[in-house]
Enzyme design. Sequence first.
Site, PDB file in Angstrom:
ATOM      1  CG  HIS A  40      -2.039  -0.988   1.112  1.00 11.46           C
ATOM      2  ND1 HIS A  40      -2.999  -0.958   0.130  1.00 11.46           N
ATOM      3  CD2 HIS A  40      -2.339  -2.070   1.890  1.00 11.46           C
ATOM      4  CE1 HIS A  40      -3.843  -1.961   0.290  1.00 11.46           C
ATOM      5  NE2 HIS A  40      -3.473  -2.652   1.348  1.00 11.46           N
ATOM      6  CD  GLU A 142      -5.260  -8.834   3.946  1.00  9.72           C
ATOM      7  OE1 GLU A 142      -5.348  -7.605   4.023  1.00  9.72           O
ATOM      8  OE2 GLU A 142      -4.559  -9.418   3.091  1.00  9.72           O
ATOM      9  CG  ASP A 168      -7.506  -5.129   3.681  1.00  2.54           C
ATOM     10  OD1 ASP A 168      -8.080  -4.427   2.835  1.00  2.54           O
ATOM     11  OD2 ASP A 168      -6.293  -5.055   3.897  1.00  2.54           O
TER      12      ASP A 168
END
Length: 245
Positions: A40, A142, A168
Amino acid sequence: MSMFDKAAAPIGTWLKIPAPEPVEILAHAGFDFVVVDLEHAPLSLETAYRLINSAAALGLTPLVRVPDHTPSMIQKILDAGAHGVLVPKVDSAEQARAVCRAMRFPPDGDRGAGGTSKAGRWGLRPAAEYYAQRPLCIPQLESEQAIRSAADILALSDVDAVFVGPADLSLSLGTTPDDAVVRELIGHAIREAKAAGKPCGIAFGDAPPVAAAIEDGCGFALVSNDTGMLAKAAGGLLERLRGAE
């Protein structure tokens, strides 16, 4: 020595800024580990390599979150000297097994020999010592499927820990991190990890919930990130200044 060998649950944070200064600040502040975020943050492999080295030199355990399950990326990160890898979106024991194999040398895995890399001290590390390395393998759970597969994933001998990201996980369920269903799934992951004798880590946006989570069985925590800490400090400072006008 693994960061999980310490008596207290390790506390770390994410690295998103492509510079060594945040690493130094976090080390002097007393964090136990950092995770270079290649999923990210717009960080290059070369930048990740520099951050790994800076962290290790300062006594921080350098981990890396890779962007996907690609064995070539995992191998490059390990050759760069990472002490472990967080792998996103591992939903099954089969996927976890493939990730493990990418991190282990034959006969236990498929990692290629790179003894002239940083991990091999550029060829100066004895071969037996180089091949005996066991970087931490940490699948990220996740989705509900991943949480329900936690026992099978944790049963793999090459999985050292698991990590749950509430954001997530809640997105995958179409809800929010504070939803009761999300909290129950996180609790399930923690219980399965405890039964397996392995740590389950959790991501937190801020410090207050961390102590309670550790008391409930969380084995390690990732709190905020370098950019988030800077943004919060900057915003808080201006709010106080403007409030005093």
